[in-house]
Design a protein around this motif. Structure first.
Motif, PDB file in Angstrom:
ATOM      1  N   LEU A  51       0.833  -1.204   0.000  1.00 16.46           N
ATOM      2  CA  LEU A  51       0.000   0.000   0.000  1.00 16.46           C
ATOM      3  C   LEU A  51       0.870   1.257   0.000  1.00 16.46           C
ATOM      4  CD1 LEU A  51      -2.741  -1.024   2.605  1.00 16.46           C
ATOM      5  CD2 LEU A  51      -3.005  -0.854   0.119  1.00 16.46           C
ATOM      6  N   LEU A  52       1.910   1.248   0.821  1.00 24.74           N
ATOM      7  CA  LEU A  52       2.802   2.407   0.883  1.00 24.74           C
ATOM      8  C   LEU A  52       3.534   2.611  -0.436  1.00 24.74           C
ATOM      9  CD1 LEU A  52       4.282   1.896   4.470  1.00 24.74           C
ATOM     10  CD2 LEU A  52       2.660   3.658   3.755  1.00 24.74           C
ATOM     11  N   GLY A  53       3.965   1.511  -1.058  1.00 19.89           N
ATOM     12  CA  GLY A  53       4.623   1.627  -2.354  1.00 19.89           C
ATOM     13  C   GLY A  53       3.702   2.219  -3.401  1.00 19.89           C
ATOM     14  N   TRP A  54       2.447   1.801  -3.380  1.00 18.18           N
ATOM     15  CA  TRP A  54       1.445   2.332  -4.309  1.00 18.18           C
ATOM     16  C   TRP A  54       1.238   3.830  -4.086  1.00 18.18           C
ATOM     17  CZ3 TRP A  54      -4.391   0.523  -4.342  1.00 18.18           C
ATOM     18  CH2 TRP A  54      -5.027   1.073  -5.473  1.00 18.18           C
ATOM     19  N   LEU A 345       2.730   8.468   8.646  1.00 20.95           N
ATOM     20  CA  LEU A 345       1.434   9.059   8.998  1.00 20.95           C
ATOM     21  C   LEU A 345       1.237  10.378   8.258  1.00 20.95           C
ATOM     22  CD1 LEU A 345       1.223   8.450  12.872  1.00 20.95           C
ATOM     23  CD2 LEU A 345      -0.087   7.309  11.073  1.00 20.95           C
ATOM     24  N   GLY A 346       2.267  11.218   8.244  1.00 23.06           N
ATOM     25  CA  GLY A 346       2.154  12.492   7.543  1.00 23.06           C
ATOM     26  C   GLY A 346       1.957  12.321   6.045  1.00 23.06           C
ATOM     27  N   CYS A 347       2.696  11.388   5.453  1.00 24.39           N
ATOM     28  CA  CYS A 347       2.619  11.203   4.000  1.00 24.39           C
ATOM     29  C   CYS A 347       1.291  10.586   3.568  1.00 24.39           C
ATOM     30  CB  CYS A 347       3.783  10.332   3.524  1.00 24.39           C
ATOM     31  SG  CYS A 347       5.389  11.135   3.648  1.00 24.39           S
ATOM     32  N   THR A 348       0.798   9.609   4.316  1.00 27.33           N
ATOM     33  CA  THR A 348      -0.477   8.992   3.939  1.00 27.33           C
ATOM     34  C   THR A 348      -1.640   9.959   4.157  1.00 27.33           C
ATOM     35  OG1 THR A 348      -0.517   7.934   6.137  1.00 27.33           O
ATOM     36  CG2 THR A 348       0.258   6.610   4.282  1.00 27.33           C
ATOM     37  N   ALA A 349      -1.551  10.796   5.205  1.00 30.93           N
ATOM     38  CA  ALA A 349      -2.590  11.809   5.414  1.00 30.93           C
ATOM     39  C   ALA A 349      -2.564  12.826   4.273  1.00 30.93           C
ATOM     40  CB  ALA A 349      -2.392  12.496   6.759  1.00 30.93           C
ATOM     41  N   ALA A 350      -1.372  13.221   3.840  1.00 31.19           N
ATOM     42  CA  ALA A 350      -1.268  14.155   2.721  1.00 31.19           C
ATOM     43  C   ALA A 350      -1.781  13.515   1.438  1.00 31.19           C
ATOM     44  CB  ALA A 350       0.192  14.594   2.543  1.00 31.19           C
ATOM     45  N   ALA A 351      -1.490  12.231   1.242  1.00 35.67           N
ATOM     46  CA  ALA A 351      -1.956  11.533   0.046  1.00 35.67           C
ATOM     47  C   ALA A 351      -3.484  11.503  -0.012  1.00 35.67           C
ATOM     48  CB  ALA A 351      -1.395  10.111   0.014  1.00 35.67           C
ATOM     49  N   SER A 356      -6.759  10.854  -5.611  1.00 39.71           N
ATOM     50  CA  SER A 356      -8.165  10.495  -5.787  1.00 39.71           C
ATOM     51  C   SER A 356      -8.260   9.049  -6.239  1.00 39.71           C
ATOM     52  CB  SER A 356      -8.834  11.421  -6.820  1.00 39.71           C
ATOM     53  OG  SER A 356      -8.188  11.299  -8.081  1.00 39.71           O
ATOM     54  N   GLY A 357      -9.482   8.518  -6.197  1.00 39.26           N
ATOM     55  CA  GLY A 357      -9.698   7.161  -6.673  1.00 39.26           C
ATOM     56  C   GLY A 357      -9.248   6.101  -5.684  1.00 39.26           C
ATOM     57  N   LYS A 358      -8.849   4.942  -6.212  1.00 38.68           N
ATOM     58  CA  LYS A 358      -8.493   3.805  -5.367  1.00 38.68           C
ATOM     59  C   LYS A 358      -7.246   4.066  -4.536  1.00 38.68           C
ATOM     60  CE  LYS A 358     -10.586   0.354  -8.419  1.00 38.68           C
ATOM     61  NZ  LYS A 358     -10.352  -0.859  -9.265  1.00 38.68           N
ATOM     62  N   VAL A 359      -6.288   4.800  -5.095  1.00 42.52           N
ATOM     63  CA  VAL A 359      -5.059   5.046  -4.341  1.00 42.52           C
ATOM     64  C   VAL A 359      -5.329   5.919  -3.125  1.00 42.52           C
ATOM     65  CG1 VAL A 359      -4.361   7.116  -5.635  1.00 42.52           C
ATOM     66  CG2 VAL A 359      -2.614   5.637  -4.596  1.00 42.52           C
ATOM     67  N   ARG A 360      -6.385   6.750  -3.196  1.00 49.71           N
ATOM     68  CA  ARG A 360      -6.773   7.554  -2.032  1.00 49.71           C
ATOM     69  C   ARG A 360      -7.275   6.653  -0.905  1.00 49.71           C
ATOM     70  NH1 ARG A 360     -11.540  11.333  -0.729  1.00 49.71           N
ATOM     71  NH2 ARG A 360     -10.571  13.047   0.415  1.00 49.71           N
ATOM     72  N   ILE A 361      -8.031   5.624  -1.262  1.00 49.04           N
ATOM     73  CA  ILE A 361      -8.497   4.650  -0.274  1.00 49.04           C
ATOM     74  C   ILE A 361      -7.315   3.874   0.296  1.00 49.04           C
ATOM     75  CG2 ILE A 361      -9.936   2.612   0.075  1.00 49.04           C
ATOM     76  CD1 ILE A 361     -11.757   3.654  -2.152  1.00 49.04           C
ATOM     77  N   ALA A 363      -4.336   4.961   0.681  1.00 48.36           N
ATOM     78  CA  ALA A 363      -3.652   5.857   1.618  1.00 48.36           C
ATOM     79  C   ALA A 363      -4.361   5.858   2.973  1.00 48.36           C
ATOM     80  CB  ALA A 363      -3.586   7.266   1.050  1.00 48.36           C
ATOM     81  N   ALA A 364      -5.688   5.848   2.959  1.00 47.10           N
ATOM     82  CA  ALA A 364      -6.448   5.846   4.208  1.00 47.10           C
ATOM     83  C   ALA A 364      -6.229   4.545   4.978  1.00 47.10           C
ATOM     84  CB  ALA A 364      -7.930   6.054   3.914  1.00 47.10           C
ATOM     85  N   VAL A 365      -6.252   3.428   4.274  1.00 50.35           N
ATOM     86  CA  VAL A 365      -6.026   2.132   4.926  1.00 50.35           C
ATOM     87  C   VAL A 365      -4.619   2.072   5.510  1.00 50.35           C
ATOM     88  CG1 VAL A 365      -5.878  -0.355   4.552  1.00 50.35           C
ATOM     89  CG2 VAL A 365      -7.705   0.963   3.456  1.00 50.35           C
ATOM     90  N   ALA A 366      -3.640   2.546   4.734  1.00 54.56           N
ATOM     91  CA  ALA A 366      -2.261   2.544   5.214  1.00 54.56           C
ATOM     92  C   ALA A 366      -2.111   3.420   6.457  1.00 54.56           C
ATOM     93  CB  ALA A 366      -1.322   3.021   4.109  1.00 54.56           C
ATOM     94  N   PHE A 367      -2.794   4.566   6.467  1.00 57.00           N
ATOM     95  CA  PHE A 367      -2.736   5.462   7.629  1.00 57.00           C
ATOM     96  C   PHE A 367      -3.218   4.745   8.888  1.00 57.00           C
ATOM     97  CE2 PHE A 367      -4.621   8.483  10.561  1.00 57.00           C
ATOM     98  CZ  PHE A 367      -3.658   9.477  10.648  1.00 57.00           C
ATOM     99  N   VAL A 368      -4.337   4.048   8.781  1.00 55.68           N
ATOM    100  CA  VAL A 368      -4.900   3.346   9.937  1.00 55.68           C
ATOM    101  C   VAL A 368      -3.959   2.233  10.405  1.00 55.68           C
ATOM    102  CG1 VAL A 368      -6.808   1.900  10.723  1.00 55.68           C
ATOM    103  CG2 VAL A 368      -7.274   3.908   9.310  1.00 55.68           C
ATOM    104  N   LEU A 369      -3.392   1.483   9.468  1.00 61.18           N
ATOM    105  CA  LEU A 369      -2.488   0.387   9.829  1.00 61.18           C
ATOM    106  C   LEU A 369      -1.218   0.917  10.502  1.00 61.18           C
ATOM    107  CD1 LEU A 369      -2.777  -1.901   6.663  1.00 61.18           C
ATOM    108  CD2 LEU A 369      -3.809  -2.246   8.922  1.00 61.18           C
ATOM    109  N   VAL A 370      -0.672   1.996   9.970  1.00 60.65           N
ATOM    110  CA  VAL A 370       0.524   2.580  10.572  1.00 60.65           C
ATOM    111  C   VAL A 370       0.222   3.100  11.966  1.00 60.65           C
ATOM    112  CG1 VAL A 370       2.188   4.470  10.407  1.00 60.65           C
ATOM    113  CG2 VAL A 370       1.613   3.148   8.374  1.00 60.65           C
ATOM    114  N   LEU A 371      -0.926   3.732  12.133  1.00 61.05           N
ATOM    115  CA  LEU A 371      -1.313   4.246  13.444  1.00 61.05           C
ATOM    116  C   LEU A 371      -1.432   3.103  14.456  1.00 61.05           C
ATOM    117  CD1 LEU A 371      -2.059   6.894  14.867  1.00 61.05           C
ATOM    118  CD2 LEU A 371      -4.455   6.415  14.338  1.00 61.05           C
TER     119      LEU A 371
END
Length: 427
Positions: A51-54, A345-351, A356-361, A363-371
């Motif tokens: 997810l982070l690579g994407w 956390l900062g980068c996924t929140a900024a993303a 937009s689209g699937k990569v935005r989702i 980023a949100a999933v990655a943010f939650v997992l990192v947190l």
């Protein structure tokens, strides 16, 4: 002007940033924490890594920035969050470089039967060597990185093949001897092997065609790291069984494959992995460090002198304390890991704000997992939070000062604020 990077060289830098000496130690550490179920921890973190690579590939294509994480977060969350993310990243470099070198030095010292003083001396030699390498510039670093990655692939392949012949089905039972929650506990220290996407982010500005090159680079990186991590984690459990929790599991696997010479090869691999990881991080951090201190005149391809001096100072303190027995390496590993998690956390929140689209989702999933992983780091995240908060407050104060100078308030003693004086009466 910086030399452009090819797909193969860029992939080598990315792989080198993700892989490190933890690859030699962490399969054993996670096996001791979670047993055979530690394989699930590796698999889960590989999903997060994908997810982070994407996300970083999409940011590199749609928000090209030579400063990487600084530019991404500035556009998405503002200058305060950008400063917090950037300085936390560099703090992770300063704190993490000596620790990564100590992992490699400690691995060599353990295999040689030497003590912690020898481990610190080896770590110091490794750190000085890699600082010398990066001082030659990005082109030299990428060439060396490519060779290091090829050598690493060969070493891990020998370990996995040799260990596969010694695999036993009974080594997989009980599957979760320490309970299922141990899978999450093992994720915190294991995350050290999955940070690296943010370190290579500035390299996207060196690509001639990021839109077509970045997806290929990310695909190569994920394929290589997934094969290495999963195969090594599984073979460590299947072949070593009760000894899977050893601090030198790869050395034991290599010994199964090629005999006593495997111990020597494992020691050499520890040095190679350490050189490769620190080389990739310092090369990726050079542009960011220069952007934060624009008045320092130095080549943008090499880390600025102040960063090298900070790393040397950090290493001197840590090597001295560890050599004297005042600290233990295991208690320090999660500190730089937590700093890089804050960067994610900062980068996924900024993303989430920029894409937009699937990569935005994603980023949100990655943010939650990192947190969630940050929660498992406990007090180790305190230095990261402190650095981020100080950087944010400093940027906020500087921004407010600039705004006040641009729009000065009327002085309390100005003529506009003083009451009009009545003319003196005529006599």
């Amino acid at each position: 002007m910086s030399s452009p990077l090819t797909v193969s060289r860029s992939a080598a830098m990315y792989v080198g940033a993700l892989l490190g000496p933890g690859l030699l130690m962490l399969p054993g550490l996670t096996a001791s924490l979670a047993g055979p179920a530690s394989v699930l921890t590796w698999a889960a973190l590989l999903v997060l890594s994908g997810l982070l690579g994407w996300v970083f590939a999409a940011l590199g294509i749609h928000v090209p920035s030579a400063t990487g994480v600084r530019g991404y977060v500035a556009l998405g969350l503002g200058r305060g969050a950008s400063a917090a993310t950037s300085w936390t990243f560099l703090a992770g470099i300063v704190a993490g470089t000596p620790i990564v070198c100590l992992i490699g030095g400690g691995y060599v010292a353990d295999l040689a039967g030497a003590g912690r003083v020898t481990a610190c001396l080896i770590a110091l030699a490794i750190m000085l060597a890699v600082l010398a390498i990066t001082s030659r510039g990005l082109r030299t670093s990428s060439t060396i990185q490519f060779g290091l990655v090829l050598l690493l692939l060969a070493v891990v392949a020998v370990s996995v093949v040799g260990g596969a012949f010694a695999a036993r089905a009974e080594h997989w039972t009980p599957f979760a001897p320490h309970g299922w929650t141990a899978i999450g506990t093992a994720a915190a220290p294991l995350m050290l092997s999955f940070v690296g996407w943010e370190a290579a982010a500035p390299l996207t500005s060196r690509l001639t065609d990021p839109r077509h090159q970045l997806p290929r680079i990310v695909a190569i990186t994920l394929t290589v790291t997934s094969l290495l991590y999963l195969s090594l984690a599984a073979v460590t459990v299947a072949a070593l069984g009760p000894d899977a929790g050893s601090s030198t599991p790869v050395a034991k696997l290599l010994a199964l494959a090629i005999g006593p010479a495997g111990v020597v090869l494992a020691a050499a691999s520890a040095v190679v992995l350490t050189l490769g990881t620190v080389n990739a991080y310092l090369s990726g951090a050079a542009t960011l460090a220069h952007s934060l201190t624009p008045r320092v005149d130095h080549s943008p391809d090499t880390p600025p002198r102040w960063l090298n001096l900070a790393i040397l100072a950090s290493g001197g303190v840590l090597f001295g304390l560890l050599g004297a027995g005042a600290l233990e390496l295991e208690s320090l590993v999660s500190v730089p890991s937590a700093m890089f998690l804050v960067v994610y956390l900062g980068c996924t929140a900024a993303a989430w704000k920029l894409l937009s689209g699937k990569v935005r989702i994603a980023a949100a999933v990655a943010f939650v997992l990192v947190l969630a992983i940050v929660a498992f780091t406990a007090t180790a995240a305190t230095p990261a939070v402190a650095v981020a908060l100080l950087a944010w407050l400093n940027e906020h104060r500087a921004t407010r000062g600039t705004r006040d100078r641009s729009h000065p308030r009327p002085s309390a003693r100005s003529s506009a604020d003083r009451p009009a004086r009545c003319p003196a009466p005529r006599t």
